[in-house]
Motif scaffolding. Sequence first.
Motif, PDB file in Angstrom:
ATOM      1  N   SER A 181      45.675  22.281  22.737  1.00 35.35           N
ATOM      2  CA  SER A 181      46.260  21.103  23.395  1.00 35.35           C
ATOM      3  C   SER A 181      46.255  19.910  22.452  1.00 35.35           C
ATOM      4  CB  SER A 181      45.509  20.794  24.688  1.00 35.35           C
ATOM      5  OG  SER A 181      44.143  20.657  24.409  1.00 35.35           O
ATOM      6  N   THR A 182      45.234  19.825  21.569  1.00 36.34           N
ATOM      7  CA  THR A 182      45.227  18.741  20.574  1.00 36.34           C
ATOM      8  C   THR A 182      46.435  18.837  19.664  1.00 36.34           C
ATOM      9  OG1 THR A 182      42.824  18.902  20.590  1.00 36.34           O
ATOM     10  CG2 THR A 182      43.827  17.579  18.839  1.00 36.34           C
ATOM     11  N   LEU A 183      46.753  20.072  19.252  1.00 38.27           N
ATOM     12  CA  LEU A 183      47.914  20.254  18.379  1.00 38.27           C
ATOM     13  C   LEU A 183      49.192  19.820  19.084  1.00 38.27           C
ATOM     14  CD1 LEU A 183      46.940  23.599  16.687  1.00 38.27           C
ATOM     15  CD2 LEU A 183      47.611  21.542  15.475  1.00 38.27           C
ATOM     16  N   PHE A 184      49.299  20.171  20.380  1.00 37.74           N
ATOM     17  CA  PHE A 184      50.500  19.775  21.113  1.00 37.74           C
ATOM     18  C   PHE A 184      50.559  18.260  21.265  1.00 37.74           C
ATOM     19  CE2 PHE A 184      50.696  24.200  23.253  1.00 37.74           C
ATOM     20  CZ  PHE A 184      51.326  24.684  22.132  1.00 37.74           C
ATOM     21  N   LEU A 185      49.383  17.630  21.490  1.00 41.10           N
ATOM     22  CA  LEU A 185      49.360  16.167  21.584  1.00 41.10           C
ATOM     23  C   LEU A 185      49.730  15.539  20.238  1.00 41.10           C
ATOM     24  CD1 LEU A 185      46.179  15.646  23.779  1.00 41.10           C
ATOM     25  CD2 LEU A 185      48.544  15.259  24.437  1.00 41.10           C
ATOM     26  N   LYS A 197      32.355  29.280  25.586  1.00 40.28           N
ATOM     27  CA  LYS A 197      32.361  27.987  24.912  1.00 40.28           C
ATOM     28  C   LYS A 197      33.450  27.953  23.834  1.00 40.28           C
ATOM     29  CE  LYS A 197      28.698  25.902  23.007  1.00 40.28           C
ATOM     30  NZ  LYS A 197      27.271  25.933  22.586  1.00 40.28           N
ATOM     31  N   LYS A 198      33.508  29.082  23.091  1.00 38.86           N
ATOM     32  CA  LYS A 198      34.525  29.190  22.035  1.00 38.86           C
ATOM     33  C   LYS A 198      35.929  29.136  22.639  1.00 38.86           C
ATOM     34  CE  LYS A 198      32.162  29.849  18.252  1.00 38.86           C
ATOM     35  NZ  LYS A 198      32.336  28.939  17.125  1.00 38.86           N
ATOM     36  N   GLN A 199      36.042  29.779  23.790  1.00 40.85           N
ATOM     37  CA  GLN A 199      37.348  29.821  24.460  1.00 40.85           C
ATOM     38  C   GLN A 199      37.804  28.410  24.807  1.00 40.85           C
ATOM     39  OE1 GLN A 199      37.296  32.270  27.905  1.00 40.85           O
ATOM     40  NE2 GLN A 199      39.463  32.769  27.732  1.00 40.85           N
ATOM     41  N   LYS A 200      36.857  27.627  25.347  1.00 40.57           N
ATOM     42  CA  LYS A 200      37.165  26.249  25.718  1.00 40.57           C
ATOM     43  C   LYS A 200      37.577  25.452  24.483  1.00 40.57           C
ATOM     44  CE  LYS A 200      34.898  24.696  29.812  1.00 40.57           C
ATOM     45  NZ  LYS A 200      33.564  24.392  30.338  1.00 40.57           N
ATOM     46  N   GLN A 201      36.808  25.703  23.404  1.00 39.90           N
ATOM     47  CA  GLN A 201      37.080  24.975  22.161  1.00 39.90           C
ATOM     48  C   GLN A 201      38.495  25.286  21.660  1.00 39.90           C
ATOM     49  OE1 GLN A 201      34.763  26.264  18.795  1.00 39.90           O
ATOM     50  NE2 GLN A 201      34.286  24.149  18.225  1.00 39.90           N
ATOM     51  N   ALA A 202      38.855  26.584  21.707  1.00 37.32           N
ATOM     52  CA  ALA A 202      40.185  26.982  21.233  1.00 37.32           C
ATOM     53  C   ALA A 202      41.265  26.344  22.099  1.00 37.32           C
ATOM     54  CB  ALA A 202      40.307  28.507  21.256  1.00 37.32           C
ATOM     55  N   ALA A 203      41.023  26.311  23.423  1.00 33.61           N
ATOM     56  CA  ALA A 203      42.006  25.716  24.319  1.00 33.61           C
ATOM     57  C   ALA A 203      42.191  24.241  23.987  1.00 33.61           C
ATOM     58  CB  ALA A 203      41.560  25.880  25.770  1.00 33.61           C
ATOM     59  N   ARG A 204      41.046  23.584  23.683  1.00 26.55           N
ATOM     60  CA  ARG A 204      41.126  22.152  23.324  1.00 26.55           C
ATOM     61  C   ARG A 204      41.936  21.975  22.050  1.00 26.55           C
ATOM     62  NH1 ARG A 204      35.827  21.474  24.840  1.00 26.55           N
ATOM     63  NH2 ARG A 204      35.101  21.644  22.699  1.00 26.55           N
ATOM     64  N   LEU A 209      55.688  16.676  11.558  1.00 23.90           N
ATOM     65  CA  LEU A 209      54.450  16.761  12.336  1.00 23.90           C
ATOM     66  C   LEU A 209      54.763  17.236  13.750  1.00 23.90           C
ATOM     67  CD1 LEU A 209      51.456  16.097  11.812  1.00 23.90           C
ATOM     68  CD2 LEU A 209      51.845  13.910  12.965  1.00 23.90           C
ATOM     69  N   GLY A 210      55.851  16.703  14.326  1.00 18.96           N
ATOM     70  CA  GLY A 210      56.240  17.082  15.677  1.00 18.96           C
ATOM     71  C   GLY A 210      56.552  18.564  15.795  1.00 18.96           C
ATOM     72  N   LEU A 211      57.274  19.108  14.813  1.00 23.83           N
ATOM     73  CA  LEU A 211      57.679  20.516  14.879  1.00 23.83           C
ATOM     74  C   LEU A 211      56.548  21.457  14.478  1.00 23.83           C
ATOM     75  CD1 LEU A 211      61.288  20.288  13.417  1.00 23.83           C
ATOM     76  CD2 LEU A 211      60.669  20.936  15.743  1.00 23.83           C
ATOM     77  N   VAL A 212      55.891  21.128  13.337  1.00 22.57           N
ATOM     78  CA  VAL A 212      54.878  22.036  12.797  1.00 22.57           C
ATOM     79  C   VAL A 212      53.696  22.147  13.755  1.00 22.57           C
ATOM     80  CG1 VAL A 212      53.210  22.302  10.922  1.00 22.57           C
ATOM     81  CG2 VAL A 212      55.566  21.745  10.406  1.00 22.57           C
ATOM     82  N   SER A 213      53.331  21.026  14.409  1.00 18.21           N
ATOM     83  CA  SER A 213      52.190  21.087  15.327  1.00 18.21           C
ATOM     84  C   SER A 213      52.493  21.995  16.507  1.00 18.21           C
ATOM     85  CB  SER A 213      51.848  19.694  15.838  1.00 18.21           C
ATOM     86  OG  SER A 213      51.567  18.860  14.762  1.00 18.21           O
ATOM     87  N   ILE A 214      53.725  21.960  17.027  1.00 15.16           N
ATOM     88  CA  ILE A 214      54.080  22.883  18.119  1.00 15.16           C
ATOM     89  C   ILE A 214      53.937  24.319  17.639  1.00 15.16           C
ATOM     90  CG2 ILE A 214      55.963  23.719  19.579  1.00 15.16           C
ATOM     91  CD1 ILE A 214      57.025  20.932  19.765  1.00 15.16           C
ATOM     92  N   GLY A 215      54.466  24.595  16.415  1.00 17.33           N
ATOM     93  CA  GLY A 215      54.430  25.957  15.890  1.00 17.33           C
ATOM     94  C   GLY A 215      53.011  26.448  15.685  1.00 17.33           C
ATOM     95  N   ILE A 216      52.191  25.624  14.999  1.00 11.95           N
ATOM     96  CA  ILE A 216      50.808  26.037  14.730  1.00 11.95           C
ATOM     97  C   ILE A 216      50.057  26.191  16.049  1.00 11.95           C
ATOM     98  CG2 ILE A 216      48.636  25.297  13.697  1.00 11.95           C
ATOM     99  CD1 ILE A 216      50.217  23.997  11.483  1.00 11.95           C
ATOM    100  N   GLY A 217      50.279  25.253  16.983  1.00 11.19           N
ATOM    101  CA  GLY A 217      49.607  25.327  18.282  1.00 11.19           C
ATOM    102  C   GLY A 217      49.965  26.601  19.017  1.00 11.19           C
ATOM    103  N   ALA A 218      51.254  26.953  19.013  1.00 11.72           N
ATOM    104  CA  ALA A 218      51.695  28.148  19.738  1.00 11.72           C
ATOM    105  C   ALA A 218      51.089  29.405  19.127  1.00 11.72           C
ATOM    106  CB  ALA A 218      53.217  28.225  19.720  1.00 11.72           C
TER     107      ALA A 218
END
Lengths: 356, 279
Positions: free
Chosen positions: A65-69, A55-62, A108-117
Amino acid sequence: MAHDDDGGTNAAAGSAIEKSEPPQASPGTAIVASDAIANPGLPPHRPRVTDLDPKKQKQAARRVSTLFLLSIVGSVFAIVAYIVFPIRPGVPSSIRLNTMFLGIGIALGLVSIGIGAIYWAKNLMSGEEMVESRHLTRGTVETRSRAVEIFQQANEESGFGRRTLIRNSLIGALVATPLPAIVLFRDLAPAANPVTLLEETMWKKGTRLTQDPFGTPIKAADVTLGSVFHVIPEGLDQVSDKLEEKAKSAVLLMRLLPQDLHPQPDRESWAYDGIVAYSKICTHVGCPVALYEQQTHHLLCPCHQSTFDVTNQCAVIFGPAKRPLPQLPITVDSEGYLIAQSGFHEPVGPSFWERS
Amino acid sequence: MGIRKTTRMAKNSSPSATAGRKANRRHPLATVALIVIGLVSTGGAYALFSSTASADTPAAVSGAASAAQGEKLFAANCATCHGMNAQGTSVGPSLYGVGAASVSFQVGTGRMPLAQQGPQAEQKPAQFTDAQVADLAAWVASLAPGPGIPDSKYLQGNGNSATGAELFRVNCAMCHNVAGAGGALTEGKFAPALTGVTAAHIYEAMVTGPQNMPVFNDANLTPSQKSDIITYLKYLDTNPSPGGIDLGNLGPVSEGLFIWIFGLGAVVGVTIWIAAKAN
């Protein structure tokens, strides 16, 4: 050292030698051998919550992807903001809105990619610790001999070593290529003798003192007690290198009570009824010294806090400057305007190598 | 270590403990959120405070000032230091010839009466009403000629702000800062910030040279040039910095401090987050 007492069963051989006949082996090596800190290895592997709980894994994946969106939203926002908040000519506040929203969107565009990655890597990618050994710096014997072989073959086939005329002319050509640059850059130096340029200013006998920036000549009567005038030589606007000349010729004009001035005997005629003119260029590194305190008669340089005493021929009373500010001898002409008696009697501004 | 892990695992599996665990453990994005909140709130608060313009009303100096009334006020409030006849004492200068402009500036900005001896008289809430200041000015001006109250046509702020800016950079910016933010002088003295100062007080300061400020008489800066300088300062007051938060316009000191604390702080925080192992 505790090992030494244990005897010879499992202690290093060095410690035994040290005990029986110390001078035989290097005692230093022996001690290091027995005291060396063992490689602790990697800490035990600890599984993450995302490894244990699907469940946690799914949450992390979400989240990833939210950060990338969110990054997509930021980039689109930046484009929209650029169109919605344009820079309007003559409206400074529109620049602020434009840059602020554009910046927020792009950030926001750059930092979200970085934090998401990073979040992705930390929580979802394989979390196993691993060791990767460095390869040796020196290549194998085969690699090395093959490299030498390649060089020899190239030399053979191109004839670089054999055809000396080609080789030497190529070396000559390469040496000559940078020469034009040297000649060109040499011309960046001042055309005239730089020492003369540093020693001389526009001031000479009879030059009128005029106001910075508009060049209005100054009457002695205009300089009331406590006044300070920022002075440039007359005709500064007509010279081609106006800024260079201004950087040397800027003068500060002040009026004090004549009894407050303490000139040395040969400079008594350099002031005019309490009006004194001093170079505005600091003798430390050449900042404009213009912070005049009319009660204390101190001149302060804003760059390094050198302080000059106007009552005492601008002697240094504080700070890193070593020489007093040069004084410009002044008098008035027949129309009552202030003029220079002569140029400066010493070079203005900071020291330079050839300064006498 | 093993025991602790098993208890935690047990806790994880029990559904009743879920809420407690959430409360105890930091959310993975908490550090980032904290940094963002800190930056935004500090910057926002700063912008709020720095943009609060002071709503000073220009000193209305009417022509009906009474020198007789001023003499009484002077005797009651100023004579201790300046002498009963404004002739000066060992602790205060003579006021002959300082003019009405000097009184209007010094008393109108609250610098006089002096609260205490110090490097310089500091601005504080004015002690007298505008009418009382005008009375005092009228009496001091009646003693000896001196610079008078400036003509209101030079105080409208409708001059040429570009010329004013050039004159300000040549004559004023070395002490008062190019954006009028003020600056330090020697031995505790300082040039005050010029934001929110009334046009009349700016003009009077130029004419009279209060304290350690030099005098800029009408031959040095003509009345219309003074009006240009006032126009420039009013322009600075009414136009926000186009580059965003101006951090007091103090240059590398405040900007460097900001980036040291918030820029490096953010870098350290993000580095710690990147290097930390996930739960």
